[in-house]
Design a protein around this motif. Structure first.
Motif, PDB file in Angstrom:
ATOM      1  N   LYS A   1      39.557  47.671  35.532  1.00  0.00           N
ATOM      2  CA  LYS A   1      39.798  47.541  36.969  1.00  0.00           C
ATOM      3  C   LYS A   1      40.767  46.377  37.249  1.00  0.00           C
ATOM      4  O   LYS A   1      40.942  45.484  36.420  1.00  0.00           O
ATOM      5  N   ARG A   2      41.380  46.442  38.460  1.00  0.00           N
ATOM      6  CA  ARG A   2      42.250  45.332  38.870  1.00  0.00           C
ATOM      7  C   ARG A   2      41.561  44.536  39.980  1.00  0.00           C
ATOM      8  O   ARG A   2      41.027  45.121  40.932  1.00  0.00           O
TER       9      ARG A   2
ATOM     10  N   ASN B   1      42.107  43.371  34.963  1.00  0.00           N
ATOM     11  CA  ASN B   1      43.480  42.903  35.210  1.00  0.00           C
ATOM     12  C   ASN B   1      43.468  42.168  36.544  1.00  0.00           C
ATOM     13  O   ASN B   1      42.559  42.382  37.356  1.00  0.00           O
TER      14      ASN B   1
ATOM     15  N   ARG C   1      48.429  41.351  31.736  1.00  0.00           N
ATOM     16  CA  ARG C   1      47.296  41.751  32.583  1.00  0.00           C
ATOM     17  C   ARG C   1      47.277  40.991  33.914  1.00  0.00           C
ATOM     18  O   ARG C   1      46.400  41.197  34.732  1.00  0.00           O
TER      19      ARG C   1
ATOM     20  N   SER D   1      44.357  47.896  43.812  1.00  0.00           N
ATOM     21  CA  SER D   1      43.317  47.106  43.139  1.00  0.00           C
ATOM     22  C   SER D   1      41.955  47.720  43.420  1.00  0.00           C
ATOM     23  O   SER D   1      41.825  48.598  44.280  1.00  0.00           O
TER      24      SER D   1
END
Ligand SMILES: CCCC(=O)SCCNC(=O)CCNC(=O)[C@H](O)C(C)(C)COP(=O)(O)OP(=O)(O)OC[C@H]1O[C@@H](n2cnc3c(N)ncnc32)[C@H](O)[C@@H]1OP(=O)(O)O
Length: 301
Positions: A16-17, A42, A67, A92
């Motif tokens: 996941k961001r 990330n 990242r 995100s």
């Protein structure tokens, strides 16, 4: 289970961001550095680029790491807007509060145009690892709802149950706290606690056991409960403490940390995506655990 164990539970396959609002802070970037070492997520670091670079150099975050991305937003309040937008636009997955006022982040999250409302009450859930206690204790709401109504308290319980389930606690025991363990019409918290207990028994609140009112000692100590002759499925073994007002929860939160040496992780639950929300004075370790908790919670959705 320890908070450290949450790190192992986060799914690394579908990385996941995390969008960090106002990222230029030593504790925040130290948490990011450790999260990268554990390969948890990330990052999109939102804030003043120069400031982020300066702090990153001090704490040893390598900004050339693939990242990490930077978004230059010098205006503090706009960092929250950009971080929230990044999640609502699907870039995100999680918002993280950096070195910024809680209110600014929450207002962006609640924004009707680009926010993360999901038609439910949003609330803060804190998870504590208290020394000499064999299980986590969850506390709600120390960060968002100021004096919730009965209906809101029912939803706040449901939000905390979701977080408990993410931690592997099934059918958590919920103690709505008051100053006494009997209904006293002059103490509104006792009336709400009794109503919530009945609401759970009648199926209006699901996937947990609610019993209150309970005072703090009866909720967490079998001895204190038995001294008062309290017969309850929750007394002495509460998993979740529901408090009547933000001041009570906030004081309990800080006293667990400052007097009992507890470790804590905190998130906002009930939104379209989880929001990492810790106190600005919380340590990098706490921010790392909160991040892991949010990532774990986002897997549940
Ligand atoms: C725990 C560690 C971290 C800390 O120490 S945090 C420190 C303490 N926390 C705080 O200072 C924040 C406390 N809360 C607040 O300041 C405010 O309640 C908060 C969250 C900023 C919202 O305030 P305002 O923007 O003034 O909101 P408002 O009451 O005028 O409502 C605007 C719209 O938002 C909605 N709303 C407010 N709170 C909500 C909630 N919890 N869940 C879902 N929706 C919510 C509200 O219904 C209203 O919607 P609408 O415009 O009528 O459609």
């Amino acid at each position: 289970m320890k908070l450290q164990d949450i790190l192992k539970k986060v799914d690394r396959k579908s990385k996941k961001r995390v969008a960090v609002a106002q990222a230029a802070d030593k504790e925040v970037l130290t948490a990011v550095k450790h999260a990268l070492e554990y390969d948890l997520a990330n990052f999109l670091l939102v804030g003043d680029e120069n400031e982020i670079q300066q702090v990153a150099e001090i704490v040893g975050v390598d900004l050339s790491d693939g990242r990490i991305e930077l978004k230059h937003v010098p205006e503090q309040s706009l960092t929250a807007t950009e971080a929230v937008k990044s999640v609502s636009e699907g870039y995100s997955d999680v918002v993280m509060k950096g070195q910024i006022d809680t209110k600014i982040v929450l207002k962006a999250v609640l924004n009707k145009e680009y926010g993360l409302r999901d038609g439910k009450v949003l609330s803060h859930v804190a998870v504590f690892e208290v020394p000499n206690r064999d299980k986590f204790i969850l506390l709600t709401d120390s960060g968002m709802n100021i004096t919730p109504t009965l209906e809101e308290k029912a939803q706040i319980i449901s939000n905390s149950v979701k977080v408990a389930e993410g931690l592997g606690i099934n059918m958590p025991k919920v103690a709505p706290l008051a100053a006494v363990e009997v209904v006293n019409p002059t103490m509104p918290a006792t009336i709400d606690a009794a109503s919530l207990t009945q609401m759970q028994k009648r199926g209006q609140i699901k996937d947990c056991i609610v019993d209150g009112p309970l005072a703090f000692d009866n909720a967490v100590s079998f001895e204190a409960a038995s001294q008062k002759g309290i017969q309850s499925d929750v007394a002495g073994q509460a998993d979740i403490l529901l408090v009547p007002a933000i001041e009570v929860a906030n004081a309990l939160y800080k006293s667990f940390v400052y007097f009992a040496g507890a470790k804590v992780a905190g998130v906002i639950s009930g939104a379209k995506a989880p929001i990492v929300l810790t106190s600005r004075s919380d340590t990098a370790e706490s921010k790392l655990y909160s991040l892991a908790l949010a990532l774990l919670t986002s897997e549940e959705k």
